[in-house]
Scaffold this motif. Structure first.
Motif, PDB file in Angstrom:
ATOM      1  N   THR A   1       0.836  -1.212   0.000  1.00 35.22           N
ATOM      2  CA  THR A   1       0.000   0.000   0.000  1.00 35.22           C
ATOM      3  C   THR A   1       0.862   1.250   0.000  1.00 35.22           C
ATOM      4  OG1 THR A   1      -1.825  -1.087   1.148  1.00 35.22           O
ATOM      5  CG2 THR A   1      -1.739   1.310   1.268  1.00 35.22           C
ATOM      6  N   TYR A   2       1.926   1.261   0.813  1.00 34.75           N
ATOM      7  CA  TYR A   2       2.810   2.425   0.859  1.00 34.75           C
ATOM      8  C   TYR A   2       3.592   2.556  -0.440  1.00 34.75           C
ATOM      9  CZ  TYR A   2       1.539   2.437   5.745  1.00 34.75           C
ATOM     10  OH  TYR A   2       0.813   2.478   6.906  1.00 34.75           O
ATOM     11  N   GLN A   3       3.985   1.433  -0.988  1.00 32.93           N
ATOM     12  CA  GLN A   3       4.599   1.485  -2.315  1.00 32.93           C
ATOM     13  C   GLN A   3       3.639   2.117  -3.304  1.00 32.93           C
ATOM     14  OE1 GLN A   3       6.793  -1.726  -4.096  1.00 32.93           O
ATOM     15  NE2 GLN A   3       6.955  -2.829  -2.157  1.00 32.93           N
ATOM     16  N   GLY A   4       2.353   1.741  -3.184  1.00 33.71           N
ATOM     17  CA  GLY A   4       1.338   2.252  -4.100  1.00 33.71           C
ATOM     18  C   GLY A   4       1.215   3.761  -4.056  1.00 33.71           C
TER      19      GLY A   4
ATOM     20  N   HIS B   1      -7.548   0.775   9.995  1.00 37.57           N
ATOM     21  CA  HIS B   1      -7.492   0.778   8.527  1.00 37.57           C
ATOM     22  C   HIS B   1      -8.292   1.936   7.930  1.00 37.57           C
ATOM     23  CE1 HIS B   1      -5.467  -3.054   8.771  1.00 37.57           C
ATOM     24  NE2 HIS B   1      -5.321  -3.065   7.466  1.00 37.57           N
ATOM     25  N   ASN B   2      -8.327   3.028   8.632  1.00 39.19           N
ATOM     26  CA  ASN B   2      -8.952   4.257   8.153  1.00 39.19           C
ATOM     27  C   ASN B   2      -8.408   5.365   9.049  1.00 39.19           C
ATOM     28  OD1 ASN B   2     -11.003   6.506   8.358  1.00 39.19           O
ATOM     29  ND2 ASN B   2     -11.968   5.311   6.738  1.00 39.19           N
ATOM     30  N   GLN B   3      -7.735   6.345   8.446  1.00 42.88           N
ATOM     31  CA  GLN B   3      -7.058   7.365   9.253  1.00 42.88           C
ATOM     32  C   GLN B   3      -8.043   8.234  10.029  1.00 42.88           C
ATOM     33  OE1 GLN B   3      -3.322   7.362   8.995  1.00 42.88           O
ATOM     34  NE2 GLN B   3      -4.004   7.986  11.014  1.00 42.88           N
TER      35      GLN B   3
ATOM     36  N   LEU C   1      -2.392  19.525  -5.324  1.00 40.95           N
ATOM     37  CA  LEU C   1      -3.762  19.018  -5.248  1.00 40.95           C
ATOM     38  C   LEU C   1      -3.798  17.517  -5.495  1.00 40.95           C
ATOM     39  CD1 LEU C   1      -6.771  19.717  -4.917  1.00 40.95           C
ATOM     40  CD2 LEU C   1      -6.888  19.959  -7.409  1.00 40.95           C
ATOM     41  N   PHE C   2      -3.022  17.057  -6.494  1.00 40.92           N
ATOM     42  CA  PHE C   2      -2.964  15.611  -6.757  1.00 40.92           C
ATOM     43  C   PHE C   2      -2.467  14.876  -5.524  1.00 40.92           C
ATOM     44  CE2 PHE C   2      -0.724  11.755  -7.765  1.00 40.92           C
ATOM     45  CZ  PHE C   2      -1.571  11.108  -8.653  1.00 40.92           C
ATOM     46  N   PHE C   3      -1.415  15.398  -4.917  1.00 43.37           N
ATOM     47  CA  PHE C   3      -0.828  14.749  -3.743  1.00 43.37           C
ATOM     48  C   PHE C   3      -1.846  14.612  -2.622  1.00 43.37           C
ATOM     49  CE2 PHE C   3       0.925  15.530   0.490  1.00 43.37           C
ATOM     50  CZ  PHE C   3       1.710  14.396   0.654  1.00 43.37           C
ATOM     51  N   ILE C   4      -2.478  15.713  -2.250  1.00 46.30           N
ATOM     52  CA  ILE C   4      -3.352  15.696  -1.081  1.00 46.30           C
ATOM     53  C   ILE C   4      -4.612  14.886  -1.336  1.00 46.30           C
ATOM     54  CG2 ILE C   4      -4.615  17.833  -1.572  1.00 46.30           C
ATOM     55  CD1 ILE C   4      -3.240  16.753   1.858  1.00 46.30           C
ATOM     56  N   LEU C   5      -5.150  14.922  -2.552  1.00 45.55           N
ATOM     57  CA  LEU C   5      -6.355  14.149  -2.858  1.00 45.55           C
ATOM     58  C   LEU C   5      -6.065  12.657  -2.927  1.00 45.55           C
ATOM     59  CD1 LEU C   5      -8.225  16.300  -5.553  1.00 45.55           C
ATOM     60  CD2 LEU C   5      -8.759  16.037  -3.128  1.00 45.55           C
ATOM     61  N   SER C   6      -4.938  12.291  -3.513  1.00 52.01           N
ATOM     62  CA  SER C   6      -4.600  10.867  -3.625  1.00 52.01           C
ATOM     63  C   SER C   6      -4.363  10.259  -2.246  1.00 52.01           C
ATOM     64  CB  SER C   6      -3.369  10.673  -4.520  1.00 52.01           C
ATOM     65  OG  SER C   6      -2.239  11.342  -3.993  1.00 52.01           O
ATOM     66  N   VAL C   7      -3.671  11.007  -1.365  1.00 54.71           N
ATOM     67  CA  VAL C   7      -3.447  10.514  -0.009  1.00 54.71           C
ATOM     68  C   VAL C   7      -4.762  10.470   0.759  1.00 54.71           C
ATOM     69  CG1 VAL C   7      -2.238  10.899   2.158  1.00 54.71           C
ATOM     70  CG2 VAL C   7      -1.069  11.338   0.012  1.00 54.71           C
ATOM     71  N   LEU C   8      -5.611  11.477   0.557  1.00 54.30           N
ATOM     72  CA  LEU C   8      -6.918  11.509   1.216  1.00 54.30           C
ATOM     73  C   LEU C   8      -7.720  10.257   0.908  1.00 54.30           C
ATOM     74  CD1 LEU C   8      -9.371  12.826   2.636  1.00 54.30           C
ATOM     75  CD2 LEU C   8      -9.815  14.076   0.515  1.00 54.30           C
ATOM     76  N   ILE C   9      -7.688   9.817  -0.339  1.00 51.24           N
ATOM     77  CA  ILE C   9      -8.430   8.618  -0.738  1.00 51.24           C
ATOM     78  C   ILE C   9      -7.859   7.371  -0.059  1.00 51.24           C
ATOM     79  CG2 ILE C   9      -8.947   7.114  -2.713  1.00 51.24           C
ATOM     80  CD1 ILE C   9      -9.053   9.792  -4.366  1.00 51.24           C
ATOM     81  N   VAL C  10      -6.531   7.298   0.034  1.00 49.64           N
ATOM     82  CA  VAL C  10      -5.911   6.150   0.703  1.00 49.64           C
ATOM     83  C   VAL C  10      -6.174   6.204   2.210  1.00 49.64           C
ATOM     84  CG1 VAL C  10      -3.749   4.898   1.101  1.00 49.64           C
ATOM     85  CG2 VAL C  10      -4.145   6.011  -1.096  1.00 49.64           C
ATOM     86  N   PHE C  11      -6.318   7.408   2.773  1.00 50.38           N
ATOM     87  CA  PHE C  11      -6.679   7.539   4.180  1.00 50.38           C
ATOM     88  C   PHE C  11      -7.985   6.803   4.509  1.00 50.38           C
ATOM     89  CE2 PHE C  11      -4.380  11.842   5.035  1.00 50.38           C
ATOM     90  CZ  PHE C  11      -3.233  11.148   5.406  1.00 50.38           C
ATOM     91  N   LEU C  12      -8.849   6.660   3.529  1.00 51.19           N
ATOM     92  CA  LEU C  12     -10.142   6.020   3.756  1.00 51.19           C
ATOM     93  C   LEU C  12     -10.024   4.520   3.993  1.00 51.19           C
ATOM     94  CD1 LEU C  12     -12.240   7.855   1.000  1.00 51.19           C
ATOM     95  CD2 LEU C  12     -12.225   8.318   3.464  1.00 51.19           C
ATOM     96  N   THR C  13      -8.915   3.930   3.581  1.00 50.41           N
ATOM     97  CA  THR C  13      -8.765   2.481   3.726  1.00 50.41           C
ATOM     98  C   THR C  13      -7.512   2.067   4.491  1.00 50.41           C
ATOM     99  OG1 THR C  13      -7.616   2.328   1.580  1.00 50.41           O
ATOM    100  CG2 THR C  13     -10.007   2.011   1.570  1.00 50.41           C
ATOM    101  N   GLU C  14      -6.661   3.029   4.858  1.00 51.29           N
ATOM    102  CA  GLU C  14      -5.417   2.681   5.542  1.00 51.29           C
ATOM    103  C   GLU C  14      -5.073   3.706   6.615  1.00 51.29           C
ATOM    104  OE1 GLU C  14      -3.766  -0.062   5.105  1.00 51.29           O
ATOM    105  OE2 GLU C  14      -4.794  -0.757   3.294  1.00 51.29           O
ATOM    106  N   ASN C  15      -4.360   3.260   7.651  1.00 54.90           N
ATOM    107  CA  ASN C  15      -3.743   4.163   8.629  1.00 54.90           C
ATOM    108  C   ASN C  15      -2.363   4.549   8.097  1.00 54.90           C
ATOM    109  OD1 ASN C  15      -5.966   3.569  10.206  1.00 54.90           O
ATOM    110  ND2 ASN C  15      -4.787   3.330  12.073  1.00 54.90           N
TER     111      ASN C  15
END
Length: 443
Positions: free
Chosen positions: A188-191, A361-363, A399-413
């Motif tokens: 996931t972090y690699q992703g 599994h959700n920040q 914007l790409f950075f913060i939105l992409s991380v935000l989406i991963v926050f929904l499924t990962e800590n």
């Protein structure tokens, strides 16, 4: 003259440390810690030696570090203080890096940002290429038929459920475990590293004049996207798609029409479909989500029926149960895992939850369960502050950075490990505080 020399001296130290830390995907954990501590110490010395005029930036810094401060306050009512302190130390970069970049914002230049992004991108590409070569060398071990021990561990030794999907599931787990062990980094972090690297490479394609650099950026982008599908990082893939659309719209603001949006959507759907058809592991993960019912893992002997999707249902169920009982203050950062385990073991009872600890599994659920409503609101506010600044400054990469991380926050800590907390805090702080000299980049 003396002040200018001191500024140059500080710039050299600061920029060198920042550039070294930019390569964190391939740095040992101990080296990351040394760099963070060194940056923090130098920043503290700088603050005490100079009369820094913080101006209006004080509010931005406070917004950024407030979630961490609220987690610290939760130690006052947590029972397991040692566990809480240990967790805060693991997340320390969440506080240290905003502090460092804010008080050294006068040293941030476009050149430093550009070099940091490129060093990070090269590090991620090197990490992926290393794994590709390693996996090709050991392909017989990775992709061999399931062993008797693997079948026994999943209760499939004498089962009628040993079909092609079950075999592919075993191979995918083995493969993901293999690449995680050789890099000491979860897929996931690699992703999330990969999708941000793709954005950086795309920016280079747009800005660089050299045909060679453009060609290399395209070539490595294809490799990274392919690897992203191979490791089946679903959250980052979704983040790549949605964040790409949003940042593209910002980048082309005023030039967007229905034809462009339709073409972009069709292209993304075609790439997704190709990955689904061509890569069995990715197809398996997608089918798992589509076919798994909204049911918790069972507590019986049919342990082969668990998968990452229904295990997550159980995790979210217990996280919400913990929150419902502690809405205002949370349980405290030190007691969260104990409360989750109690629910996993006593309420659900599935064997998979006895094998190891599972976090929320959700920040957002993590902050809510740990520090209550103030914790989650402060975290949400810090994220949307970054989104607001990215849109205001027309910085599509931010914007790409913060939105992409935000989406991963929904499924990962993401912030629970060094790989995630350094990634988020480093680039969020670097791009957020670069505006000290109004260094805005609309690309």
């Amino acid at each position: 003259m003396i002040n200018r020399l001191l500024l140059l001296k500080n710039y050299d130290k600061f920029s060198l440390l920042v550039l070294l830390l930019s390569a964190f995907p391939i740095l040992p954990y101990v080296f990351r810690s040394i760099l963070l501590i060194t940056l923090a110490v130098l920043t503290i010395i700088h603050v005490f030696k100079t009369s820094d005029n913080t101006g209006n930036f004080n509010k931005t810094l406070l917004i950024t570090i407030l979630p961490f401060l609220i987690l610290m306050l939760s130690l006052s009512y947590t029972e397991d203080i040692n566990k809480g302190i240990q967790r805060l130390i693991q997340m320390m970069a969440f506080f240290v890096l905003p502090f460092v970049f804010y008080f050294n914002r006068h040293l941030i230049t476009l050149k430093l940002i550009d070099w940091s992004l490129n060093i990070f991108a090269v590090s991620v590409v090197a990490l992926v290429l290393y794994q590709c070569v390693y996996c090709l060398y050991f392909n017989e071990i990775i992709f061999s038929e399931p062993s008797q021990l693997e079948l026994k561990n999943l209760n499939l030794l004498n089962s009628n459920n040993l079909n092609e999907n079950a075999i592919n599931q075993i191979k995918l787990r083995r493969f993901r475990k293999f690449v995680t062990e050789i890099t000491d980094t979860h897929t996931t972090y690699q992703g999330i590293w990969i999708i941000f690297t793709i954005a950086v490479l795309f920016k280079n394609i747009l800005k660089r004049k050299s045909a060679v650099l453009k060609s290399l950026s395209v070539f490595f982008s294809i490799i990274l996207i392919t690897w992203l599908f191979i490791i089946s990082a679903r959250g980052p893939l979704i983040g790549l798609i949605l964040a790409s659309i949003a940042s593209f719209i910002l980048y082309k603001k005023g030039q967007i029409n229905l034809k462009i949006i339709t073409g972009l959507l069709i292209s993304l759907i075609l790439v997704f479909s190709l990955g689904y058809k061509a890569i069995p592991g990715f197809k398996l993960k997608v089918d798992e989500v589509l076919n798994t019912k909204l049911e918790l893992p069972t507590s019986g002997n049919d342990i082969y029926n668990f998968n990452s999707t229904n295990v997550r249902y159980g995790i979210y169920y217990c996280s919400i149960e913990v929150i419902k009982k502690n809405v205002f203050l949370g349980v405290g950062i030190g007691d969260l895992q104990k409360e989750l385990n109690s629910c996993f073991h006593n309420t659900i009872g599935a064997k998979v939850y006895f094998w190891r600890d599972f976090n929320t599994h959700n920040q957002f659920l993590f902050f809510f369960a740990s520090a209550g409503i103030l914790g989650v609101i402060s975290f949400i506010f810090s994220i949307f502050a970054s989104i607001y600044f990215a849109i205001t400054w027309k910085d599509s990469l931010f914007l790409f950075f913060i939105l992409s991380v935000l989406i991963v926050f929904l499924t990962e800590n993401v912030l629970s490990r060094s790989d995630g907390v350094i990634f988020y805090s480093f680039f969020n702080s670097l791009m957020l505080f670069k505006t000290a000299f109004k260094i805005n980049d609309s690309n």
